[in-house]
Write an enzyme that holds these catalytic residues in place. Sequence first.
Site, PDB file in Angstrom:
ATOM      1  N   GLY A 231     -63.220  38.242 -40.374  1.00  0.00           N
ATOM      2  CA  GLY A 231     -62.921  39.186 -39.303  1.00  0.00           C
ATOM      3  C   GLY A 231     -61.857  38.713 -38.319  1.00  0.00           C
TER       4      GLY A 231
ATOM      5  N   HIS B 296     -52.443  44.045 -45.944  1.00  0.00           N
ATOM      6  CA  HIS B 296     -52.381  43.275 -47.188  1.00  0.00           C
ATOM      7  C   HIS B 296     -51.535  42.029 -46.938  1.00  0.00           C
ATOM      8  CE1 HIS B 296     -52.611  42.508 -51.446  1.00  0.00           C
ATOM      9  NE2 HIS B 296     -51.325  42.194 -51.396  1.00  0.00           N
TER      10      HIS B 296
ATOM     11  N   ASP C 287     -53.067  49.556 -52.847  1.00  0.00           N
ATOM     12  CA  ASP C 287     -51.919  49.032 -52.073  1.00  0.00           C
ATOM     13  C   ASP C 287     -50.640  49.846 -52.297  1.00  0.00           C
ATOM     14  OD1 ASP C 287     -53.596  46.925 -51.235  1.00  0.00           O
ATOM     15  OD2 ASP C 287     -53.032  45.675 -52.931  1.00  0.00           O
TER      16      ASP C 287
HETATM   17  C1  GAR Z   1     -56.683  38.873 -44.660  1.00  0.00           C
HETATM   18  O1  GAR Z   1     -55.739  37.897 -45.037  1.00  0.00           O
HETATM   19  C2  GAR Z   1     -56.292  40.221 -45.224  1.00  0.00           C
HETATM   20  O2  GAR Z   1     -54.914  40.439 -45.218  1.00  0.00           O
HETATM   21  C3  GAR Z   1     -56.811  40.097 -46.631  1.00  0.00           C
HETATM   22  O3  GAR Z   1     -58.059  39.445 -46.483  1.00  0.00           O
HETATM   23  C4  GAR Z   1     -58.022  38.606 -45.332  1.00  0.00           C
HETATM   24  C5  GAR Z   1     -59.197  38.946 -44.428  1.00  0.00           C
HETATM   25  O4  GAR Z   1     -59.292  38.054 -43.373  1.00  0.00           O
HETATM   26  N1  GAR Z   1     -56.956  41.390 -47.236  1.00  0.00           N
HETATM   27  C6  GAR Z   1     -56.722  41.619 -48.533  1.00  0.00           C
HETATM   28  O5  GAR Z   1     -56.425  40.754 -49.326  1.00  0.00           O
HETATM   29  C7  GAR Z   1     -56.865  43.082 -48.968  1.00  0.00           C
HETATM   30  N2  GAR Z   1     -56.306  43.281 -50.255  1.00  0.00           N
HETATM   31  P1  GAR Z   1     -60.132  38.386 -42.050  1.00  0.00           P
HETATM   32  O6  GAR Z   1     -61.532  38.797 -42.490  1.00  0.00           O
HETATM   33  O7  GAR Z   1     -60.147  37.094 -41.297  1.00  0.00           O
HETATM   34  O8  GAR Z   1     -59.421  39.488 -41.298  1.00  0.00           O
END
Ligand code: GAR
Length: 208
Positions: free
Chosen positions: A12, A110, A151
């Site tokens: 998060g 993304h 995406d």
């Molecule tokens: C982030 O890096 C986001 O861009 C990626 O997951 C991570 C979540 O981190 N999302 C994807 O890869 C979606 N395809 P967070 O929970 O710390 O925000």
Amino acid sequence: MLRLGVLVSGGGSNLQAILNGIQEGIIPNTKVVTVISNKPYVYALERAKQQGIDQFYFDPASYPTREAYDQALVDYLNKKEVDLVILAGFMRVLGENFIHSFPNRIMNIHPSLIPSFCGKGYYGLKVHEAVLSYGVKITGATVHFVDTGTDTGPIILQKAVPVLEEDTPEILQKRVMEEAEWKIYPKAIALYAQGKIKIEGRIVKTDF
Ligand code: GAR
């Protein structure tokens, strides 16, 4: 007041960047009204709880089909009168019914420069592993509206980040988050909140 419903699956940190943006006034006239996770005990839910925000774990195993799960999410988000759905590290593909329930009202972040290193199988650390093995010198992050592809929706904002020779996937992920994701996600939501986003086909205009 723009009402956000944030869908999460992990740490998060993007949710946190959005909450900070709201608190600091970078995102005006906006409130996170609910945080929903498809995984239990994730830190994103804890962050919401600490801030007194409604938070909910929707267990996919409690629903007979993917459609039933998606519909439960739609119903809950509508009950909370959510205007804009924010996917913030939500690691589950949403079906067509969900997408059509919020046309051009779902944003995703993304961790690459779309259309590179995106689509099926590219998520989280896997994206940065692929970037390093391909040998590109620049990567970054993309905020886009969600359509029924993976995406493929209209791109709102992108920011580039250098790839360094000594990078590991973890180090690169951290740089992409700090230098790109946590900046462009609050900014994209701020533009939306200010009515500064216009969609023409698949082209998003923010300067009109
Ligand atoms: C982030 O890096 C986001 O861009 C990626 O997951 C991570 C979540 O981190 N999302 C994807 O890869 C979606 N395809 P967070 O929970 O710390 O925000």
